[in-house]
Enzyme design. Sequence first.
Site, PDB file in Angstrom:
ATOM      1  N   CYS A 209      54.643  66.494  -9.421  1.00  0.00           N
ATOM      2  CA  CYS A 209      54.409  65.600  -8.292  1.00  0.00           C
ATOM      3  C   CYS A 209      55.315  66.269  -7.234  1.00  0.00           C
ATOM      4  CB  CYS A 209      54.993  64.221  -8.843  1.00  0.00           C
ATOM      5  SG  CYS A 209      55.592  62.935  -7.737  1.00  0.00           S
TER       6      CYS A 209
ATOM      7  N   CYS B 234      60.072  50.971  -1.302  1.00  0.00           N
ATOM      8  CA  CYS B 234      60.220  52.498  -1.591  1.00  0.00           C
ATOM      9  C   CYS B 234      61.413  52.999  -1.256  1.00  0.00           C
ATOM     10  CB  CYS B 234      58.996  53.181  -0.765  1.00  0.00           C
ATOM     11  SG  CYS B 234      58.833  54.870  -1.251  1.00  0.00           S
TER      12      CYS B 234
ATOM     13  N   CYS C 141      57.620  51.552   3.760  1.00  0.00           N
ATOM     14  CA  CYS C 141      56.958  50.732   2.607  1.00  0.00           C
ATOM     15  C   CYS C 141      58.210  49.953   2.130  1.00  0.00           C
ATOM     16  CB  CYS C 141      56.278  51.117   1.398  1.00  0.00           C
ATOM     17  SG  CYS C 141      54.749  52.006   2.203  1.00  0.00           S
TER      18      CYS C 141
ATOM     19  N   CYS D   7      59.812  57.465  -6.650  1.00  0.00           N
ATOM     20  CA  CYS D   7      59.987  58.172  -5.171  1.00  0.00           C
ATOM     21  C   CYS D   7      61.350  57.896  -4.308  1.00  0.00           C
ATOM     22  CB  CYS D   7      58.848  57.602  -4.174  1.00  0.00           C
ATOM     23  SG  CYS D   7      58.418  58.362  -2.706  1.00  0.00           S
TER      24      CYS D   7
ATOM     25  N   GLU E 233      62.432  66.350  -3.078  1.00  0.00           N
ATOM     26  CA  GLU E 233      62.274  66.023  -4.501  1.00  0.00           C
ATOM     27  C   GLU E 233      61.041  66.422  -5.169  1.00  0.00           C
ATOM     28  OE1 GLU E 233      64.427  61.832  -4.412  1.00  0.00           O
ATOM     29  OE2 GLU E 233      62.427  61.846  -5.178  1.00  0.00           O
TER      30      GLU E 233
ATOM     31  N   CYS F 211      60.032  59.700   5.196  1.00  0.00           N
ATOM     32  CA  CYS F 211      58.746  59.102   5.431  1.00  0.00           C
ATOM     33  C   CYS F 211      58.863  58.102   6.486  1.00  0.00           C
ATOM     34  CB  CYS F 211      58.069  58.257   4.282  1.00  0.00           C
ATOM     35  SG  CYS F 211      56.556  58.024   4.222  1.00  0.00           S
TER      36      CYS F 211
HETATM   37  N1  SAH Z   1      53.025  57.994   0.637  1.00  0.00           N
HETATM   38  C1  SAH Z   1      52.032  58.101  -0.509  1.00  0.00           C
HETATM   39  C2  SAH Z   1      52.490  58.875  -1.556  1.00  0.00           C
HETATM   40  C3  SAH Z   1      54.126  58.857  -2.102  1.00  0.00           C
HETATM   41  S1  SAH Z   1      54.619  57.480  -2.912  1.00  0.00           S
HETATM   42  C4  SAH Z   1      51.662  56.921  -0.863  1.00  0.00           C
HETATM   43  O1  SAH Z   1      52.048  55.815  -0.616  1.00  0.00           O
HETATM   44  O2  SAH Z   1      50.426  56.832  -1.690  1.00  0.00           O
HETATM   45  C5  SAH Z   1      53.532  57.509  -4.440  1.00  0.00           C
HETATM   46  C6  SAH Z   1      53.216  56.164  -5.272  1.00  0.00           C
HETATM   47  O3  SAH Z   1      54.670  55.652  -5.511  1.00  0.00           O
HETATM   48  C7  SAH Z   1      52.955  55.229  -4.128  1.00  0.00           C
HETATM   49  O4  SAH Z   1      51.932  54.540  -4.832  1.00  0.00           O
HETATM   50  C8  SAH Z   1      54.042  54.209  -3.857  1.00  0.00           C
HETATM   51  O5  SAH Z   1      53.699  53.037  -3.332  1.00  0.00           O
HETATM   52  C9  SAH Z   1      54.753  54.227  -5.173  1.00  0.00           C
HETATM   53  N2  SAH Z   1      56.308  53.794  -4.964  1.00  0.00           N
HETATM   54  C10 SAH Z   1      57.063  54.153  -4.337  1.00  0.00           C
HETATM   55  N3  SAH Z   1      58.164  53.514  -4.617  1.00  0.00           N
HETATM   56  C11 SAH Z   1      58.103  52.944  -5.693  1.00  0.00           C
HETATM   57  C12 SAH Z   1      58.851  51.933  -6.506  1.00  0.00           C
HETATM   58  N4  SAH Z   1      60.051  51.431  -6.282  1.00  0.00           N
HETATM   59  N5  SAH Z   1      58.499  51.674  -7.783  1.00  0.00           N
HETATM   60  C13 SAH Z   1      57.080  51.697  -7.990  1.00  0.00           C
HETATM   61  N6  SAH Z   1      56.268  52.499  -7.274  1.00  0.00           N
HETATM   62  C14 SAH Z   1      56.714  52.907  -6.096  1.00  0.00           C
END
Ligand code: SAH
Length: 349
Positions: A104, A118, A115, A333, A91, A111
Amino acid sequence: MTTSRYAATAADLAELVADLGLPTYRGRQIHEALWTQRIPLDAATALPADLRRHLDEALPTALDLAVESRSTDDRTVKWLWRAARDGAQIETVLMEYPDRATVCVSSQAGCAMACTFCATGQAGFERHLDRGEIVEQVVRAAHASSRRVSNVVFMGMGEPLANYDEVWAAVERIHGDLGISARQITISTVGVVPGMRRLAAERLPVTLAVSLHAPDDPGRSALVPLNDRYPIREVLRAAREVAGSHGRRVTFEYACIADVNDTDAHADALADLLTPLGPHFTHVNLIPLNPTAGFPTRGSERVRVLDFAARLRTRGIAATVRRNRGTDIDGACGQLRSRVALGRAGTAD
Ligand code: SAH
C-alpha cells in the site's frame, strides 16, 4: 537535480554506464538487479564493488527509514520514511497473505481532501510525491517481503488522482519495469472526476477503487468535502466510464461508521444507487472505521458490517468485508505519522 535510484529509467542507466566508459551490458545488469530481481544495490554482487559504490552516490535512494513497525503475527509491516529531498514523512504498508503480497503506497505527503474521518486529511497537505518516491516504496517493501510482491494499491497517504502525472509515471514503471500486471494495481480515489476520465483513456487497465462512504450527497459531503464539487451522480458516471473502458469491476470503498452510514436504510439506498451500474461492474468493500484522534464517532460493530454486506448481497451487489489488517500498528491511512507527531512512537534516528 540528481535522479533518484528508482526514477532512473533503463535509458538513464545506459547513459550512466556509457559515461563511465563501461560496456553496455553493465547497464542491463544494473536494471536486472534493481527491477527484475528486486534486490538492494549492495546485494547486487554481480556488479563490481567500485561500480556499486559509484551508483550508490550517483543514484541515491529517495527515502530514509524513520520507523518500522511489525504486527504481532509479522505479516503486516508498516514503514514511516523521511524523504531524502526535504524530510517529508511518507507511509508504506506491506501485507503478506498465503497467496500474494500487497504493498500500500502513498502518493502525496499529507492530503488536501480533508475527509473528516481520515488521519491524513486531518493533518493537511504537504506536497506531491515524485515518481521515484512512489516506486521506491514498492521496491523497498519488496526487499522486506518473504514472497514476491504481486499487488500494489494506492491507498496510503494522499489522493493519487490529484497527483496524476507522477502517479501514472510510477504505474508505468511498476507495470513495465517491476512486471506487476495492470489489474493488480489499484488506484483508490475520493472521486476526482477529471482524473477518473483520464484513467478511462489510459492503455493500461488498472483497477479503480472509489471511496464512496455514503449513498446520498448530504451524507457524503459531511464525510468527503470534495463531494460538493463532484457529487455522487458525476462520480458514478466517471466510474462507469473507467469500468467500461478497462473491462474491470470498480470497487466502492465504504468505511462503516456507527449510526452515521451503517443502517439498513443506508444499505438499501446504496443498493438502489449501484444497481443501475450493473452487477458485473460493481463490488462494495466494507471496512469498519478505524478510530482517529480528530473524529469523534466510532466504527460499526463487526456484526453490523456483516449484516450490511448480507443486505447488499440480497440485492445482487457483490460485497466483501475487509480484514482490518494492522490495527495494532496503526495500519490506517496517516495514523503512524500522526502518532509519531504526537510523540508516542520511537524513531530509528
Ligand atoms: N485518497 C484516496 C486513497 C487514500 S485512503 C481515497 O480516498 O480513496 C484509502 C482508503 O482508506 C479510502 O477509502 C479512505 O476513505 C479510507 N480511510 C481513511 N481513513 C480511514 C479510517 N480512519 N478508517 C477507515 N478507512 C479509512
